[in-house]
Design an enzyme around this catalytic site. Structure first.
Site: not given
Ligand code: GLA
Length: 415
Positions: A152, A187-189, A210
């Site tokens: 993450d 890293e969510w893009g 998420d």
């Molecule tokens: C981030 C990630 C999630 C999850 C949480 C855990 O938000 O994007 O998928 O792994 O952290 O804290």
């Protein structure tokens, strides 16, 4: 004679590390998108080894393992800090038998197992993370027997260079760990990982914020940065991930986050934040269809020990899973992008083509779809992969579809 033995021993010692290295060919670690159960959406940080064991049992008993869901992915919340030698330890209250015993149990069930860390000093949920301890932590994960690491990016700097360097550092550490460990970049893009994550050593990369247990945030969001804080639903994520189809392929997958199928708005879970009050079964079935069309990693997050019939049926559709796991590894191209209709086309390794037709409106809709409009020629048979009905296409290649609100029909077209 003793001299010969001595030389033989020396040669064996020299060869041994080469054998270890030969096991690790990071470029080929995920020829098809990884599948399994991931803890986050259902359990949050409240994970316990007893649950993980019974979840492993349930994957086997439900038949999901044999359909390809062959991982238990542990997400955030397992950590218990570091020992006096700075080795990461598991929280002894959550893992009283120790991590190795759990990993061995999961492996004994014919499953693989994943772990989680973060490229900073703390994870997203505030637990011990790996910055500065990459080599040591990778060796610990390898020693425990893990097969996968989700890495993450909370509490880390926003710029691209640092992100790339931190992911490369952990990928190298995994490479040197002596074990094949698939590397999931998370890293969510935000820094367009589809451009650099494969080269940095990742086999998949999250493309959005998420997922929440909902269909849509209600705003027509076009890029990932606008999604933060709004609560990303199935449709919002699809809308972003669909445009990245050229970046996906064997050993490098766009990851649109976990399946929310079967969660039904479970209260108190991370997936219920930001308006995640649940979806209809039609919408859950759409998520499964769209994720498979988009060659996405398939991470179940509902409680597979207690699935209702609808959830079991949605997750266990082998025809749909085959589309996801097809070895050609193409992500579907979105060929129609309109306010009512969304159409996706995915070429398959045996020459067949999968076509997905999503109705975005809030009413049932009917259309005549001409597959030749999308360059699909020479296919005269179709199978509806949900109803299992087969039919012949007419010479103009037309399919008449009636699609419920938020439903995605999926057809496999063949000669
Ligand atoms: C981030 C990630 C999630 C999850 C949480 C855990 O938000 O994007 O998928 O792994 O952290 O804290």
């Amino acid at each position: 004679m003793r001299e010969n033995l001595k030389y033989l021993l020396i040669i064996l010692c020299l060869l041994y590390p080469m054998k270890e290295m030969a096991q690790v060919n990071r470029g080929e670690l995920a020829p098809t998108p990884p599948m399994g159960f991931m803890t986050w959406n259902y359990f949050g940080v409240n994970i316990h080894e007893d649950d993980l064991r019974t979840l492993a049992d349930a994957l086997v008993e439900s038949g999901l393992r044999d359909l390809g869901f062959n991982h238990i992915f542990i997400d955030d919340g397992w950590q218990g800090g570091r020992d006096s030698k700075n080795n990461m330890i598991a929280d002894p209250k959550k893992f009283p038998s120790g991590m190795k015993a759990l990993v061995d149990y999961v492996h004994s069930k014919g499953l693989k197992i994943g772990i989680y860390s973060d490229a900073a000093t703390l994870t997203c949920a505030g637990y011990t993370a790996s910055l500065g301890f990459e080599e040591q932590d990778a060796k610990t994960f390898a020693k425990w027997g893990f097969d996968y690491l989700k890495y993450d990016y909370c509490h880390a700097p926003a710029d691209w260079q640092t992100a790339i360097a931190r992911y490369e550092k952990m990928a190298t550490a995994l490479q040197n760990s002596g074990r094949n460990i698939v590397f999931g970049v998370c890293e969510w893009g935000d820094r367009q990982p589809w451009i650099w994550a494969k080269k940095a050593g990742g086999q998949l990369w999250r493309t959005t914020a998420d997922v929440r247990d909902k269909w849509s945030c209600g705003v027509n969001v076009k890029n990932q940065s606008e999604l933060h804080g709004k609560g990303a639903g199935i449709w919002d994520i699809t809308n972003i991930n669909a445009d990245l189809h050229t970046f996906a392929g064997p050993n490098g997958w766009n990851d649109p986050d976990m399946l929310v199928v079967g969660l039904y708005g479970k209260k108190g879970a991370p997936s219920s934040d930001l308006g995640g009050t649940g979806c209809t079964d039609t919408e859950y079935q759409s998520q499964m269809s769209l994720w498979c069309l988009m060659a996405a990693p398939l991470m179940i997050t509902c409680d597979v020990r207690n699935m209702n019939e609808a959830t079991r049926r949605i997750l266990s559709n082998k025809d749909i899973i085959d589309i996801d796991q097809d070895k050609l590894g193409k992500q579907a191209q979105r060929v129609v992008n309109e306010s009512v209709w969304q159409i996706f086309v995915k070429p398959l390794s045996n020459g067949d083509v999968a076509i997905g037709i999503l109705n975005l409106s809030d009413k049932e809709q009917t259309a005549n779809v001409n597959v030749q409009d999308f360059g699909i020629v020479g296919k005269n048979k179709a199978k509806d992969l949900w109803s299992k009905k087969t039919f012949k296409l007419n010479s103009q290649g037309k399919i008449k579809v009636t699609v419920a609100s938020h439903e995605t029909k999926v057809y496999r077209l063949s000669k």
